[in-house]
Design an enzyme around this catalytic site. Structure first.
Site, PDB file in Angstrom:
ATOM      1  N   HIS A  17     -71.141 -42.911  20.324  1.00  0.00           N
ATOM      2  CA  HIS A  17     -70.472 -42.101  19.289  1.00  0.00           C
ATOM      3  C   HIS A  17     -69.318 -41.350  19.931  1.00  0.00           C
ATOM      4  O   HIS A  17     -69.493 -40.262  20.474  1.00  0.00           O
ATOM      5  CB  HIS A  17     -71.496 -41.145  18.660  1.00  0.00           C
ATOM      6  N   HIS A  19     -65.046 -40.803  19.177  1.00  0.00           N
ATOM      7  CA  HIS A  19     -63.806 -41.076  18.429  1.00  0.00           C
ATOM      8  C   HIS A  19     -62.687 -41.056  19.456  1.00  0.00           C
ATOM      9  O   HIS A  19     -62.440 -40.008  20.074  1.00  0.00           O
ATOM     10  CB  HIS A  19     -63.569 -40.002  17.366  1.00  0.00           C
ATOM     11  N   HIS A 197     -71.532 -41.656   9.548  1.00  0.00           N
ATOM     12  CA  HIS A 197     -71.858 -40.256   9.810  1.00  0.00           C
ATOM     13  C   HIS A 197     -72.663 -39.764   8.603  1.00  0.00           C
ATOM     14  O   HIS A 197     -72.222 -39.920   7.452  1.00  0.00           O
ATOM     15  CB  HIS A 197     -70.595 -39.412   9.928  1.00  0.00           C
ATOM     16  N   GLU A 200     -74.707 -34.581   9.289  1.00  0.00           N
ATOM     17  CA  GLU A 200     -74.065 -33.664  10.242  1.00  0.00           C
ATOM     18  C   GLU A 200     -73.958 -32.307   9.533  1.00  0.00           C
ATOM     19  O   GLU A 200     -74.584 -31.339   9.939  1.00  0.00           O
ATOM     20  CB  GLU A 200     -72.683 -34.194  10.645  1.00  0.00           C
ATOM     21  N   ASP A 278     -68.793 -37.432  20.942  1.00  0.00           N
ATOM     22  CA  ASP A 278     -68.067 -37.294  19.667  1.00  0.00           C
ATOM     23  C   ASP A 278     -66.549 -37.168  19.887  1.00  0.00           C
ATOM     24  O   ASP A 278     -65.848 -38.176  19.792  1.00  0.00           O
ATOM     25  CB  ASP A 278     -68.620 -36.094  18.888  1.00  0.00           C
ATOM     26  N   ASP A 279     -66.076 -35.964  20.141  1.00  0.00           N
ATOM     27  CA  ASP A 279     -64.633 -35.716  20.352  1.00  0.00           C
ATOM     28  C   ASP A 279     -64.484 -34.822  21.590  1.00  0.00           C
ATOM     29  O   ASP A 279     -64.198 -33.620  21.474  1.00  0.00           O
ATOM     30  CB  ASP A 279     -64.040 -35.011  19.125  1.00  0.00           C
TER      31      ASP A 279
HETATM   32  N1  ADE Z   1     -64.073 -37.501  12.973  1.00  0.00           N
HETATM   33  C1  ADE Z   1     -64.041 -37.228  14.286  1.00  0.00           C
HETATM   34  N2  ADE Z   1     -65.129 -36.542  14.637  1.00  0.00           N
HETATM   35  C2  ADE Z   1     -65.893 -36.389  13.530  1.00  0.00           C
HETATM   36  C3  ADE Z   1     -67.145 -35.782  13.260  1.00  0.00           C
HETATM   37  N3  ADE Z   1     -67.872 -35.164  14.192  1.00  0.00           N
HETATM   38  N4  ADE Z   1     -67.601 -35.804  11.997  1.00  0.00           N
HETATM   39  C4  ADE Z   1     -66.888 -36.397  11.038  1.00  0.00           C
HETATM   40  N5  ADE Z   1     -65.721 -36.974  11.243  1.00  0.00           N
HETATM   41  C5  ADE Z   1     -65.216 -36.978  12.487  1.00  0.00           C
HETATM   42 ZN    ZN Z   2     -68.263 -38.363  14.986  1.00  0.00          ZN
END
Ligand code: ADE
Ligand code: ZN
Length: 337
Positions: A17, A19, A197, A200, A278-279
């Site tokens: 996971h 991005h 997703h 969350e 994630d990011d």
């Molecule tokens: N796009 C990038 N990161 C995300 C996340 N954690 N939740 C939803 N969309 C995303």
């Molecule tokens: Zn994500």
């Protein structure tokens, strides 16, 4: 005894996971802006980092989509991917399945091919230079229409032999998975794997919809599933993988403290949880940092870390023989360490 940072670094693992646009470090943002002659609303790297204080998912998304605007050429996407693979290889990852958001780029006029070609080039180079394998997942933006997602699937047609699956990301609340049932069905018919997703920020009902309405292979996040006992039972029975992102959850206020993160409870319940970043450029850490901070906060044991590493392969979109080989590597590592 608590597992050490060395044990974690050496443990063979996959990231499921990530991005790729979320791996854009502020330094790279300035570099890409400079070479593409784009004005940024920030004066310094410090100013950018100071802006990364989020109260929820939407706060983050607003700044994340703005940041992605500096990505203009295939070379930018290739460099971005390669920089990510270097970091994740140093963290002991041997495989990564990376999302990209085509609509973030096509909606500002870039052809689909720019991001796709650049990322695929970075992935090929990472395999050659670092020995890290990877797969590419295109993610539909859920705040846009299903029609727009169909258009993206159409644009992806020439790349479908090099794209393993589709995902569903962006603003979750108010955009339930059922909104995308038809495009997920069409994606499946083209041989693509499916993830979404869910849970969350959204309620357990969204996770049910991802399972029953979209027939996903994987749930991204899934935290709020724990509010629904019948849902947990279903996820366990299905052997469904959850791609959990602890530092993301902390930064986006999905949890108030890492010590209250549900990851350990998920494992105790028999859920196939994994750890992911994630990011990472926005949330304070790449893969190993997520593993380390979560291990410390929750007191995870070596056995639990080994389970998480195995889950990262069993939940991957690798072929069954590749999964078996990677799981054997985890077992061998744990036996000798
Ligand atoms: N796009 C990038 N990161 C995300 C996340 N954690 N939740 C939803 N969309 C995303
Ligand atoms: Zn994500």
């Amino acid at each position: 005894m608590q597992p050490t940072a060395d044990f974690i670094a050496g443990l063979p693992k996959a990231e499921l996971h990530l991005h790729i646009e979320g791996s854009l470090e502020p330094e790279q943002m300035f570099e890409f802006a400079r070479r593409n002659r784009i004005d940024l609303p920030f004066k310094s790297v410090e100013e950018v980092r100071a802006a990364y204080a989020f109260s929820n998912l939407q706060d983050f998304l607003d700044i994340y989509y703005q940041g992605a605007g500096v990505l203009q050429t295939e070379e930018d996407f290739r460099d971005l991917a390669l920089a990510y693979f270097r970091r994740v290889a140093a963290d002991g990852a041997v495989h990564a399945e990376i999302f990209f958001d085509p609509q973030t780029h096509t909606d500002r006029g870039l052809p689909f091919a720019v991001a796709a070609e650049g990322l695929l080039a970075g992935m090929a180079q990472a395999r050659k230079e670092l020995g890290v394998t990877s797969k590419l997942i295109l993610s539909y933006l859920r705040h846009l229409s299903e029609e727009a997602a169909f258009e993206t699937l159409k644009q992806a047609e020439p790349y479908l032999d090099r794209i393993v699956g589709v995902g569903l990301d962006s603003s979750e609340l108010g955009h339930p998975p059922s909104k995308f049932a038809r495009v997920f069905k069409a994606s499946r018919e083209r041989g693509l794997k499916l993830s979404a997703h869910a849970g969350e920020e959204g309620p357990p009902a969204y996770v049910w919809e991802a399972l029953d309405g979209l027939a996903v292979d994987r749930i991204d996040h899934g935290n709020r599933s724990l509010e629904d006992r019948a849902l947990v039972k279903r996820l366990v029975a299905d052997g469904m993988t959850l791609t959990v992102c602890p530092l993301s959850n902390l930064k986006l206020c999905v949890v108030d403290d890492l010590r209250n993160h549900p990851l350990k409870r998920m494992l105790d319940l028999g859920l196939r949880a994994t750890i992911n970043s994630d990011d990472p450029a926005y949330f304070g850490g790449y893969l190993a940092q997520n593993w380390m901070e979560t291990t410390q906060a929750l007191g995870l044991t070596r056995d639990e870390l080994a389970t998480l590493a195995r889950n990262s392969f069993t939940g991957s979109f690798l072929a069954p023989d590749e999964i078996a080989a990677r799981v054997a590597e985890v077992d061998a590592y744990v036996a000798r360490s």
